[in-house]
Design an enzyme around this catalytic site. Structure first.
Site, mmCIF file in Angstrom:
data_model
loop_
_atom_site.group_PDB
_atom_site.id
_atom_site.type_symbol
_atom_site.label_atom_id
_atom_site.label_comp_id
_atom_site.label_asym_id
_atom_site.label_seq_id
_atom_site.Cartn_x
_atom_site.Cartn_y
_atom_site.Cartn_z
ATOM 1 N N GLY A 216 0.789 -1.237 0.000
ATOM 2 C CA GLY A 216 0.000 0.000 0.000
ATOM 3 C C GLY A 216 0.813 1.274 0.000
ATOM 4 N N ASN B 160 1.656 3.108 -2.522
ATOM 5 C CA ASN B 160 1.012 4.098 -3.401
ATOM 6 C C ASN B 160 -0.232 4.691 -2.739
ATOM 7 O OD1 ASN B 160 2.258 4.533 -6.173
ATOM 8 N ND2 ASN B 160 2.434 2.311 -5.913
ATOM 9 N N ARG C 284 -15.414 -14.830 -9.146
ATOM 10 C CA ARG C 284 -14.975 -13.430 -9.218
ATOM 11 C C ARG C 284 -16.157 -12.465 -9.288
ATOM 12 N NH1 ARG C 284 -11.006 -11.619 -13.980
ATOM 13 N NH2 ARG C 284 -12.903 -11.825 -15.198
ATOM 14 N N ILE D 61 -7.293 -9.330 -11.522
ATOM 15 C CA ILE D 61 -7.885 -8.690 -12.708
ATOM 16 C C ILE D 61 -9.377 -8.507 -12.475
ATOM 17 C CG2 ILE D 61 -8.384 -9.024 -15.158
ATOM 18 C CD1 ILE D 61 -5.678 -10.567 -15.296
ATOM 19 N N LEU D 62 -9.871 -7.291 -12.744
ATOM 20 C CA LEU D 62 -11.286 -7.007 -12.530
ATOM 21 C C LEU D 62 -12.107 -7.486 -13.727
ATOM 22 C CD1 LEU D 62 -10.905 -3.416 -11.081
ATOM 23 C CD2 LEU D 62 -11.689 -5.439 -9.816
ATOM 24 N N HIS E 71 0.571 1.248 -13.058
ATOM 25 C CA HIS E 71 1.247 0.061 -13.592
ATOM 26 C C HIS E 71 2.739 0.376 -13.730
ATOM 27 C CE1 HIS E 71 1.674 -3.690 -15.743
ATOM 28 N NE2 HIS E 71 2.474 -3.053 -16.577
ATOM 29 N N GLU F 80 -9.855 -4.373 -21.084
ATOM 30 C CA GLU F 80 -8.628 -5.013 -21.566
ATOM 31 C C GLU F 80 -7.487 -4.730 -20.593
ATOM 32 O OE1 GLU F 80 -5.960 -5.015 -25.615
ATOM 33 O OE2 GLU F 80 -7.813 -3.847 -25.592
ATOM 34 N N GLU G 51 9.639 5.065 -6.559
ATOM 35 C CA GLU G 51 9.749 6.478 -6.155
ATOM 36 C C GLU G 51 8.991 7.373 -7.156
ATOM 37 O OE1 GLU G 51 13.860 7.397 -5.265
ATOM 38 O OE2 GLU G 51 13.372 9.545 -5.298
ATOM 39 N N ALA G 52 9.140 7.040 -8.430
ATOM 40 C CA ALA G 52 8.415 7.804 -9.466
ATOM 41 C C ALA G 52 6.904 7.586 -9.352
ATOM 42 C CB ALA G 52 8.909 7.386 -10.853
HETATM 43 C C1 GAR Z 1 3.412 -1.012 -7.478
HETATM 44 O O1 GAR Z 1 4.707 -1.028 -8.004
HETATM 45 C C2 GAR Z 1 2.377 -1.025 -8.581
HETATM 46 O O2 GAR Z 1 2.758 -0.296 -9.716
HETATM 47 C C3 GAR Z 1 2.295 -2.496 -8.885
HETATM 48 O O3 GAR Z 1 2.364 -3.125 -7.633
HETATM 49 C C4 GAR Z 1 3.127 -2.317 -6.733
HETATM 50 C C5 GAR Z 1 2.302 -2.090 -5.484
HETATM 51 O O4 GAR Z 1 3.058 -1.460 -4.499
HETATM 52 N N1 GAR Z 1 1.109 -2.818 -9.584
HETATM 53 C C6 GAR Z 1 1.017 -3.759 -10.500
HETATM 54 O O5 GAR Z 1 1.951 -4.458 -10.824
HETATM 55 C C7 GAR Z 1 -0.350 -3.905 -11.127
HETATM 56 N N2 GAR Z 1 -0.315 -4.821 -12.205
HETATM 57 P P1 GAR Z 1 2.353 -0.754 -3.264
HETATM 58 O O6 GAR Z 1 1.413 -1.810 -2.649
HETATM 59 O O7 GAR Z 1 3.467 -0.428 -2.322
HETATM 60 O O8 GAR Z 1 1.621 0.443 -3.761
#
Ligand code: GAR
Length: 193
Positions: A16, A18, A69, A96-97, A113, A147, A176-177
């Site tokens: 979590g 992000n 699902r 995947i939703l 992503h 998609e 970080e980005a």
């Molecule tokens: C992040 O790097 C995100 O971009 C990636 O999972 C990580 C989650 O990190 N998402 C995917 O790969 C989606 N296909 P976080 O739980 O620390 O945010």
């Protein structure tokens, strides 16, 4: 007159970080969105504990508790509606939703992503960028459609791939980005309508 902040749910499966970046950005008075709910499909996701510590309602809805699902996502949809959610941010939500769920939230689901889409949809994006010898890599926030990892791009951020990078160093640079990109992209989307 100040317009109301958009009510956001963040959907996670793990750490979590992000979601944390979004929540921190949303603490600014002029930020156009507020994190009102965290949902995880994994009951032990670390991000749920963080959300609770921030007084964000944090709910585990475990896919294993449902027959399929569709039923799982109907339960998620119900909770989103109960909390008057307007936009959904997927942040490391690793399931995947389905079309039915996505169709109920047209243009209202964002995903982050870890690649410069349309390059490397799916998993193992950092290893694939290294294997390809890419000089640039990065991350993308896009709108979720039926998609996988293919909906319209909201915003992207590039990072260099350095000569001595391995998966760990490249992952850290992209993450970080991501933490800068997602709050910017959400602000754009939240102001968008
Ligand atoms: C992040 O790097 C995100 O971009 C990636 O999972 C990580 C989650 O990190 N998402 C995917 O790969 C989606 N296909 P976080 O739980 O620390 O945010």
């Amino acid at each position: 007159m100040a317009t109301a902040k958009k009510r956001i749910a963040v959907m996670i499966s793990g750490r979590g970080s992000n979601m944390k970046a979004l929540h921190e950005a949303a603490s600014a008075p002029d930020y156009p969105a507020k994190i009102m709910l965290a949902i995880s499909n994994k009951p032990n996701a670390a991000g749920l504990a963080y959300a609770k510590s921030q007084n964000i309602p944090a709910i585990a809805i475990d896919g294993r508790d449902f027959a399929n699902r569709t039923a799982h996502e109907q339960a998620i949809h119900k909770v989103l509606v109960e909390h008057n959610i307007e936009l959904i941010c997927l942040a490391g939500y690793m399931r995947i939703l389905g079309e039915e769920f996505v169709g109920r939230w047209p243009g209202k689901i964002l995903n982050i992503h870890p690649s410069l889409l349309p390059k490397y949809p799916g998993l193992n994006t950092h290893q694939r960028a290294l294997d390809a010898g890419d000089k640039m890599h990065g991350c993308t926030v896009h709108i979720v459609t039926g998609e996988l990892d293919a909906g319209p791009v909201v915003r992207q951020s590039e990072v260099p791939v350095l000569a001595n990078d391995d998966v760990d160093t490249l992952t850290a640079r992209v993450l970080e980005a991501e933490h800068k990109l997602y709050p910017e992209a959400l602000a754009l989307a939240a102001r968008g309508d």
